[in-house]
Design a protein around this motif. Sequence first.
Motif, PDB file in Angstrom:
ATOM      1  N   LEU A 197      36.999  39.050  41.053  1.00  0.00           N
ATOM      2  CA  LEU A 197      36.477  37.987  40.196  1.00  0.00           C
ATOM      3  C   LEU A 197      37.487  36.867  39.979  1.00  0.00           C
ATOM      4  O   LEU A 197      37.113  35.729  39.718  1.00  0.00           O
ATOM      5  N   SER A 198      38.773  37.189  40.067  1.00  0.00           N
ATOM      6  CA  SER A 198      39.772  36.158  39.768  1.00  0.00           C
ATOM      7  C   SER A 198      40.368  35.526  41.021  1.00  0.00           C
ATOM      8  O   SER A 198      40.901  34.427  40.964  1.00  0.00           O
ATOM      9  N   ARG A 199      40.312  36.228  42.166  1.00  0.00           N
ATOM     10  CA  ARG A 199      41.023  35.731  43.341  1.00  0.00           C
ATOM     11  C   ARG A 199      40.122  35.384  44.520  1.00  0.00           C
ATOM     12  O   ARG A 199      40.555  34.713  45.440  1.00  0.00           O
ATOM     13  N   ILE A 200      38.909  35.920  44.528  1.00  0.00           N
ATOM     14  CA  ILE A 200      38.023  35.654  45.663  1.00  0.00           C
ATOM     15  C   ILE A 200      36.964  34.677  45.173  1.00  0.00           C
ATOM     16  O   ILE A 200      36.109  35.033  44.373  1.00  0.00           O
ATOM     17  N   LEU A 201      37.035  33.461  45.668  1.00  0.00           N
ATOM     18  CA  LEU A 201      36.185  32.409  45.117  1.00  0.00           C
ATOM     19  C   LEU A 201      34.802  32.453  45.743  1.00  0.00           C
ATOM     20  O   LEU A 201      34.641  32.315  46.943  1.00  0.00           O
ATOM     21  N   THR A 202      33.818  32.688  44.903  1.00  0.00           N
ATOM     22  CA  THR A 202      32.421  32.570  45.324  1.00  0.00           C
ATOM     23  C   THR A 202      31.691  31.872  44.196  1.00  0.00           C
ATOM     24  O   THR A 202      32.249  31.621  43.133  1.00  0.00           O
ATOM     25  N   ARG A 203      30.428  31.598  44.421  1.00  0.00           N
ATOM     26  CA  ARG A 203      29.682  30.915  43.361  1.00  0.00           C
ATOM     27  C   ARG A 203      29.352  31.851  42.215  1.00  0.00           C
ATOM     28  O   ARG A 203      28.857  31.442  41.179  1.00  0.00           O
ATOM     29  N   GLY A 242      41.818  38.204  33.617  1.00  0.00           N
ATOM     30  CA  GLY A 242      42.796  37.242  33.123  1.00  0.00           C
ATOM     31  C   GLY A 242      44.178  37.511  33.692  1.00  0.00           C
ATOM     32  O   GLY A 242      44.920  36.592  34.030  1.00  0.00           O
ATOM     33  N   PHE A 243      44.505  38.795  33.834  1.00  0.00           N
ATOM     34  CA  PHE A 243      45.839  39.134  34.306  1.00  0.00           C
ATOM     35  C   PHE A 243      46.011  38.803  35.790  1.00  0.00           C
ATOM     36  O   PHE A 243      46.979  38.161  36.186  1.00  0.00           O
ATOM     37  N   PHE A 244      45.056  39.237  36.627  1.00  0.00           N
ATOM     38  CA  PHE A 244      45.142  38.921  38.057  1.00  0.00           C
ATOM     39  C   PHE A 244      45.170  37.413  38.276  1.00  0.00           C
ATOM     40  O   PHE A 244      45.818  36.913  39.191  1.00  0.00           O
ATOM     41  N   GLY A 245      44.430  36.703  37.423  1.00  0.00           N
ATOM     42  CA  GLY A 245      44.365  35.252  37.571  1.00  0.00           C
ATOM     43  C   GLY A 245      45.705  34.573  37.355  1.00  0.00           C
ATOM     44  O   GLY A 245      45.907  33.442  37.795  1.00  0.00           O
ATOM     45  N   SER A 246      46.619  35.268  36.653  1.00  0.00           N
ATOM     46  CA  SER A 246      47.907  34.649  36.350  1.00  0.00           C
ATOM     47  C   SER A 246      48.960  34.940  37.422  1.00  0.00           C
ATOM     48  O   SER A 246      50.082  34.468  37.323  1.00  0.00           O
ATOM     49  N   LEU A 247      48.603  35.734  38.426  1.00  0.00           N
ATOM     50  CA  LEU A 247      49.596  36.071  39.448  1.00  0.00           C
ATOM     51  C   LEU A 247      49.741  34.926  40.449  1.00  0.00           C
ATOM     52  O   LEU A 247      48.781  34.202  40.711  1.00  0.00           O
ATOM     53  N   PRO A 248      50.922  34.762  41.044  1.00  0.00           N
ATOM     54  CA  PRO A 248      51.121  33.648  41.979  1.00  0.00           C
ATOM     55  C   PRO A 248      50.285  33.809  43.245  1.00  0.00           C
ATOM     56  O   PRO A 248      50.115  34.906  43.765  1.00  0.00           O
ATOM     57  N   ILE A 306      49.884  44.630  47.989  1.00  0.00           N
ATOM     58  CA  ILE A 306      50.626  43.528  47.385  1.00  0.00           C
ATOM     59  C   ILE A 306      50.143  43.213  45.979  1.00  0.00           C
ATOM     60  O   ILE A 306      50.913  43.237  45.031  1.00  0.00           O
ATOM     61  N   MET A 307      48.849  42.958  45.841  1.00  0.00           N
ATOM     62  CA  MET A 307      48.374  42.502  44.530  1.00  0.00           C
ATOM     63  C   MET A 307      48.337  43.626  43.511  1.00  0.00           C
ATOM     64  O   MET A 307      48.661  43.434  42.343  1.00  0.00           O
ATOM     65  N   LEU A 308      47.961  44.810  43.936  1.00  0.00           N
ATOM     66  CA  LEU A 308      47.901  45.926  42.994  1.00  0.00           C
ATOM     67  C   LEU A 308      49.289  46.268  42.445  1.00  0.00           C
ATOM     68  O   LEU A 308      49.460  46.392  41.231  1.00  0.00           O
ATOM     69  N   PRO A 309      50.302  46.420  43.307  1.00  0.00           N
ATOM     70  CA  PRO A 309      51.652  46.643  42.756  1.00  0.00           C
ATOM     71  C   PRO A 309      52.111  45.514  41.845  1.00  0.00           C
ATOM     72  O   PRO A 309      52.740  45.764  40.818  1.00  0.00           O
ATOM     73  N   LEU A 310      51.781  44.277  42.202  1.00  0.00           N
ATOM     74  CA  LEU A 310      52.167  43.144  41.352  1.00  0.00           C
ATOM     75  C   LEU A 310      51.523  43.234  39.976  1.00  0.00           C
ATOM     76  O   LEU A 310      52.081  42.787  38.984  1.00  0.00           O
ATOM     77  N   ALA A 311      50.326  43.798  39.929  1.00  0.00           N
ATOM     78  CA  ALA A 311      49.579  43.860  38.671  1.00  0.00           C
ATOM     79  C   ALA A 311      49.905  45.113  37.879  1.00  0.00           C
ATOM     80  O   ALA A 311      49.241  45.405  36.888  1.00  0.00           O
TER      81      ALA A 311
END
Lengths: 281, 317
Positions: free
Chosen positions: A98-104, A162-168, A189-194
Amino acid sequence: MATTRRFPGPSKLLGAPLAWLFALFSVAVAGWMLLTSLKSTRAIFAEPWSLPTSPQWDNYARAWTASDFAGATLNTVVLVVGTAVATIALSAPAAYALSRILTRWNSGITAFFALGLGIPAQVIILPLYVMMNELYLVDSLTGLWILYVATSMPFTVFFLTGFFGSLPRELEEAAALDGASANRTFWQIMLPLARSGIITAMILNIIQHWGETLFGLIFLQSEEKATLSLALLGFLQRMQYNGADWGGLFAGVCTVVLPVLACYIWLGRRIIEGMTLGSVK
Amino acid sequence: MAATAVRATEPTRRQPAAPAERGSPLTRGRRRLFWPFVVPALVLYVVFYVLPALATGWISLNKWAGAGPMEFAGLDNYRRLLLDPVFQDSFANTLTILFVVGGATFALSFLLTMILRDMAGRKAVRAIIFFPNIVSGIVLSILWGFLFQAEGVVNQALRAFGVDSPPNWLGTDNLFSVIMIGLVWVQTGFFTTILMAAVDRIPKDLYEVCDLEGANAWQRFRNVTLPLMWDVVGVCAVLWSISAIKIFEFIYAFAGAAGQLPPTKVWNTALYAYAEAFASGVPKYGSAAATGMVMLALVGVLVVLLRRLFRRDPVQF
C-alpha cells in the motif's frame, strides 16, 4: 529557557509539584498494589501503607492454583504471541504494497482500513458470534486467535503503511539495478529495514491483547480456556461466595500487570512513540 | 499512468528505469505483487470487520434471539430503545463520559503539557503518567474500586483529615462519578504525551519573541502554542471520541464478578449492547444490534463534526 528571565514565573513554580504529584499518584498506586499482594486480608485494611511484616507469598500460590492463573498465563502467552506473529505476517506485506507499490487503489484501500479504527467491537460482535458458533469455534482458543488477528488488521496495517512510507526509496532502486525481483526486494531489503517498526507494532499488539477482555468474555466459556483477564474476573466472582481474599486478588492483579510493567520499563519509549507519534506527523 | 509506454526496438538490460514509468520491469514486477500482498489482510478485514458491521445493520431491523428464524421488525428495535429508560441512562452516560471526562482530560493534559515543557525530569514524569493507558481496564478498575472501598485508602485519608462520615463511594449514587474520575486518571497520560510531542515541534524562537514582548503564560498559550498545535488537538479529539464510546472493561469490572453486571445507572451504550445480547435471560440480538448501530452513528457524527470544527488553513513554520 529564555536567557532574559532569571527566575521561573509563578505558574512554573506551582506547576512542577502538580505534575510530580500526578506522577507520584500512579507510582503510589503501583507500589501499594505490590505491597497489598504480599499481605493478609486483615493487614491490608488495618495497615494499608505499611510494609508487610511477613510477606504472604501464599497469596500468589492461592491465586495460581485456585483460579488457575498458571493455566491462564499459558493460554494468554500462547494466544498473544500467536496473534502478534500472524498479524505481522499478514499486515507487513499489505502495508508494504500500500505504501510502496503505486496503483490507483492505494489511497482507497488505506482509507478503507483506517475506517476500521472507528468501529466499536459491539458493532461486529453479534454476527461474529453467530459465524464462529456455526464453525464450532466458540469456546476455542483457535477461534479467539482468528478474531484477534482479524481485529488487529486496521491498526497494524495503518501503522505499518505509515512506517514503510517513511523508508528511503533509493535502496529499492539500487536493488532493482542489481537485478533483484520485486519479491526479493521486499523480503531481503525492505523487511529488514522495517524491523524497528515491525517490532513496535508487535509490542503494541501484545500489550493490547494481554489484557483483552470483551472478546474473551464472549467467546471463551470454559474455565480451563480462560485468559488472565477472565481468571481475574473469576477470582472476583469466587470472592462473592468464599469471602474476601484481597491478598489473592492482588496477587492475580500483579500477575497481569508486572509483565506489562517489565516490558514498559524495557521498551517504554518505543511503546509511547508507537502509540502516539502517528498523531503528530 | 500519464506516461505513454514506448516499446524499445531492442530489449535493454540493466538500464536504469524511472520507477513511475509504466513499462519499467521493476514497476511491472512490483505491481504484480500488489494484490497478492494486500488480499490476505483485506479478506480477513472484510470477512471479520466489514461484513459483520453490515450484518449488524440488518440484525438491528429484526427481532432475533440469535438462533432460529429472524422476524422482520423494521425500526421497532430503535423505537423500543428510545423508550427504554435503561438505554436512555446508558446513552446519557456515554455522552457524559464523552464531554465531561473528555473536557477534564484535555484540560489536565494541556496543563501538564505546559508544565512539563520546561520541567526537569519531564521524560520520567511523562513515562509514569502514560503507563496506566497500557494496563488492562479490568486491572485498573479493580485497583480504582479498591481505593474507594468503605475501609479503603481514600476513606482512611478522609478520616485522618477529620471527615467522620465519608460518602459511600461505590454506592449507586456516587459510583459513576468515581468511574469518571478514574477514566480521567487513565487517559490523561496518553493525551499529554501526544500534545507534548506537538508542542516540542514549535520553534523556540517564537517563545523568545514572546518573552521580549513581555507576554504572560496565558498569552503565550493563547497566541502561540494553541494555534500551532491545533491540528494535533483535532486528532486527539477524534481519538478520544472513538475510544470514549468503546469504553467497556473499566466499567464492567465494577460488577465485582464475571457473569454479573454493574448497576444499570453506570452503564454506557457499550455495556448496554453487551447486556442485551449476552447477559440477559433471553438474548435480544435486535436490540443489541440497534445499540451497536447507534454507537457507530455517534462515532461517525462526532468525527465529521470534529473534522469540520478543526479544519483551517495550514500554518507554515
